[in-house]
Design a protein around this motif. Structure first.
Motif, short mmCIF file in Angstrom:
data_model
loop_
_atom_site.label_atom_id
_atom_site.label_comp_id
_atom_site.label_asym_id
_atom_site.label_seq_id
_atom_site.Cartn_x
_atom_site.Cartn_y
_atom_site.Cartn_z
N ALA A 51 0.82 -1.21 0.00
CA ALA A 51 0.00 0.00 0.00
C ALA A 51 0.86 1.26 0.00
CB ALA A 51 -0.93 -0.01 1.21
N ASN A 52 1.97 1.25 0.74
CA ASN A 52 2.85 2.43 0.78
C ASN A 52 3.43 2.75 -0.59
OD1 ASN A 52 2.47 2.67 3.55
ND2 ASN A 52 4.38 1.63 4.07
N ILE A 53 3.92 1.73 -1.28
CA ILE A 53 4.51 1.96 -2.60
C ILE A 53 3.45 2.42 -3.58
CG2 ILE A 53 5.70 0.87 -4.54
CD1 ILE A 53 6.99 -1.04 -2.46
N ALA A 54 2.28 1.77 -3.55
CA ALA A 54 1.19 2.18 -4.44
C ALA A 54 0.76 3.61 -4.16
CB ALA A 54 0.01 1.22 -4.29
N PHE A 55 0.68 3.97 -2.88
CA PHE A 55 0.30 5.33 -2.52
C PHE A 55 1.32 6.34 -3.07
CE2 PHE A 55 0.30 9.02 0.29
CZ PHE A 55 -1.05 9.30 0.44
N GLY A 56 2.61 6.03 -2.93
CA GLY A 56 3.64 6.93 -3.45
C GLY A 56 3.56 7.10 -4.95
N LEU A 57 3.34 6.00 -5.67
CA LEU A 57 3.19 6.08 -7.12
C LEU A 57 2.00 6.95 -7.50
CD1 LEU A 57 3.94 2.36 -8.02
CD2 LEU A 57 5.25 4.33 -8.83
N ALA A 58 0.89 6.78 -6.77
CA ALA A 58 -0.30 7.59 -7.05
C ALA A 58 -0.03 9.06 -6.79
CB ALA A 58 -1.48 7.09 -6.22
N ARG A 59 0.69 9.36 -5.71
CA ARG A 59 1.04 10.75 -5.40
C ARG A 59 1.85 11.39 -6.52
NH1 ARG A 59 -2.39 12.21 -2.35
NH2 ARG A 59 -2.18 12.54 -0.10
N LEU A 60 2.60 10.56 -7.25
CA LEU A 60 3.41 11.07 -8.35
C LEU A 60 2.65 11.06 -9.67
CD1 LEU A 60 6.79 9.39 -7.37
CD2 LEU A 60 6.30 11.85 -7.40
N GLY A 61 1.37 10.74 -9.63
CA GLY A 61 0.53 10.87 -10.82
C GLY A 61 0.27 9.60 -11.58
N LEU A 62 0.79 8.46 -11.11
CA LEU A 62 0.52 7.19 -11.79
C LEU A 62 -0.77 6.59 -11.26
CD1 LEU A 62 3.70 7.67 -12.05
CD2 LEU A 62 3.82 5.23 -12.51
N ARG A 63 -1.22 5.52 -11.92
CA ARG A 63 -2.43 4.81 -11.50
C ARG A 63 -2.03 3.36 -11.19
NH1 ARG A 63 -7.56 4.99 -9.30
NH2 ARG A 63 -8.99 3.57 -10.36
N PRO A 64 -1.36 3.12 -10.07
CA PRO A 64 -0.89 1.76 -9.76
C PRO A 64 -2.03 0.83 -9.38
CG PRO A 64 -0.55 3.20 -7.89
CD PRO A 64 -1.04 4.07 -9.00
N VAL A 65 -1.82 -0.46 -9.62
CA VAL A 65 -2.79 -1.49 -9.26
C VAL A 65 -2.27 -2.20 -8.01
CG1 VAL A 65 -3.99 -3.57 -10.02
CG2 VAL A 65 -3.37 -1.80 -11.70
N LEU A 66 -2.99 -2.07 -6.92
CA LEU A 66 -2.59 -2.71 -5.67
C LEU A 66 -3.09 -4.15 -5.66
CD1 LEU A 66 -1.31 -2.56 -2.86
CD2 LEU A 66 -3.47 -1.61 -2.00
N VAL A 67 -2.16 -5.08 -5.41
CA VAL A 67 -2.48 -6.50 -5.38
C VAL A 67 -2.10 -7.03 -4.00
CG1 VAL A 67 -2.04 -8.76 -6.41
CG2 VAL A 67 -2.01 -6.70 -7.86
N GLY A 68 -3.10 -7.34 -3.19
CA GLY A 68 -2.84 -7.81 -1.83
C GLY A 68 -4.14 -8.19 -1.16
N ALA A 69 -4.03 -8.64 0.08
CA ALA A 69 -5.20 -9.07 0.83
C ALA A 69 -5.37 -8.19 2.06
CB ALA A 69 -5.08 -10.53 1.23
N ALA A 70 -6.60 -7.77 2.31
CA ALA A 70 -6.95 -6.95 3.47
C ALA A 70 -8.11 -7.60 4.20
CB ALA A 70 -7.29 -5.53 3.05
N GLY A 71 -8.48 -7.01 5.34
CA GLY A 71 -9.49 -7.63 6.18
C GLY A 71 -10.84 -6.95 6.15
N VAL A 72 -11.69 -7.41 7.03
CA VAL A 72 -13.06 -6.91 7.10
C VAL A 72 -13.10 -5.43 7.47
CG1 VAL A 72 -14.09 -9.14 7.65
CG2 VAL A 72 -13.19 -7.72 9.50
N ASP A 73 -12.01 -4.91 8.00
CA ASP A 73 -11.94 -3.50 8.41
C ASP A 73 -11.34 -2.61 7.32
OD1 ASP A 73 -9.55 -4.84 8.59
OD2 ASP A 73 -8.86 -3.82 10.40
N PHE A 74 -11.22 -3.10 6.09
CA PHE A 74 -10.51 -2.38 5.03
C PHE A 74 -11.29 -1.22 4.43
CE2 PHE A 74 -9.08 -2.24 0.45
CZ PHE A 74 -7.82 -1.70 0.69
N GLY A 75 -12.60 -1.14 4.66
CA GLY A 75 -13.44 -0.16 3.98
C GLY A 75 -12.88 1.25 3.95
N PRO A 76 -12.67 1.91 5.11
CA PRO A 76 -12.17 3.29 5.09
C PRO A 76 -10.77 3.41 4.48
CG PRO A 76 -13.15 2.75 7.21
CD PRO A 76 -13.04 1.46 6.46
#
Length: 324
Positions: A51-76
């Motif tokens: 998530a950190n790397i994807a967030f940084g790429l997005a901040r620089l104007g890219l549209r990264p695809v995050l591939v990973g698993a999160a939990g029931v609390d992931f909504g916000p």
């Protein structure tokens, strides 16, 4: 360039201990440690290397695809990533487990003691990278970051089978991987990321020398903290990129992830490896001066000023068109 970022998605609990861990450790008793450190600050932040790397790429104007698993609390958390510009449609949301937790205590000399709870990350191996590629109509690169080991191995094998270039970034998972697994993760990678300690551990895990690792990968990027970054290939002498000095280090967590985001963004803009590393170092310093891994404000003019001061006007001019 369409970049997929696989890796952990986590919530960080970051604490600060005003003393020194070393003052509490007795060398003769390290096999029977039972210690408690009284922290004077707690910050709960959203993190995880993927998530950190994807967030940084997005901040620089890219549209990264995050591939990973999160939990029931992931909504916000997911909503915040999407607002930043991250594609989260390939995140697997567990129906029963919580998102991974990273609990880290930092002393006044920036030494860290941390514990990681995998939680929903254990389901990351159920994600099929072929489905991700089909959904987004092609991927140009996947960074395989620290994740459930079975997910890292599966994504690497699938990427090679599909012809997707791989950036291998095993980082802290090297402690869990055996020699054969480690060799499978890095063989054929176009890029290999480690920090200085991990580079030594990587040689031990694989049983390969530096030259043997370089013969099986493209460019090996070794981050050295305040010592900068080394860029190594099988051909030619290593290149060194100095770090961008920080005015102050508010929190050392996430600097390496930010470097990776800046480096990959630079490559997506067809910058040289050296120039991409300079951008990565500048972004890493922005993060080091902030508390939390995704709480920083990214001002293009400020980022360019850092590049200009450290690497010169020519470097800033080459990066500037991409930060508009």
């Amino acid at each position: 360039m369409r970049i997929a970022v696989s890796g952990s998605i986590a919530t960080d609990h970051l604490m600060v201990f005003p003393g020194l861990f070393a003052d509490q450790l007795i060398a003769e008793e390290v096999r029977h440690v039972s210690l408690s450190f009284l922290a004077d600050r707690l910050d709960v932040r959203q993190g995880g290397v993927g998530a950190n790397i994807a967030f940084g790429l997005a901040r620089l104007g890219l549209r990264p695809v995050l591939v990973g698993a999160a939990g029931v609390d992931f909504g916000p958390y997911g909503a915040r990533l999407r607002e930043a510009g991250v594609d989260t449609d390939s995140v697997r949301v567990s129906p029963s487990l919580h998102t991974a937790r990273f609990v880290c205590t930092t002393d006044r000399e920036e030494n860290q003691i941390a514990t990681f709870y995998a939680g929903a990350m254990a389901e990351a191996g159920l994600i099929d990278l072929a489905d991700v590629q089909q959904r987004v109509d092609g991927l140009d690169l996947i960074i395989v970051g620290a994740d459930a080991p079975e997910a890292m191995l599966r994504h690497t094998a699938t990427a090679h089978a599909l012809g997707i270039p791989v950036a291998a970034d095993p980082s802290q998972q090297l402690a869990l991987l055996d020699g054969e697994q480690t060799r499978r993760l890095i063989t054929g990678a176009r890029l290999l990321f480690t920090n200085e300690y991990e580079s030594a551990l990587l040689r031990r895990r694989t049983g390969w020398s530096e030259a043997e690792i370089l013969a099986r990968t493209g460019t090996w990027i070794v981050t050295r903290g305040a010592g900068g970054v080394s860029l190594m290939t099988a051909h030619g002498a290593p290149r060194h990129v100095p770090a961008v000095p920080a005015d102050r280090v508010a929190d050392p967590t996430g600097g390496g992830d930010a470097f990776r985001a800046g480096f990959l963004a630079g490559l997506s803009w067809d910058l040289s490896h050296e120039r991409a590393a300079q951008l990565g170092c500048a972004l890493a310093t922005v993060v080091l001066e902030s508390v939390g891994t995704q709480e920083y404000k990214l001002l293009p003019a400020e980022l360019l000023a850092r590049v200009d001061r450290c690497y010169g006007r020519r470097a800033a001019r080459e990066i500037e068109p991409w930060l508009g």
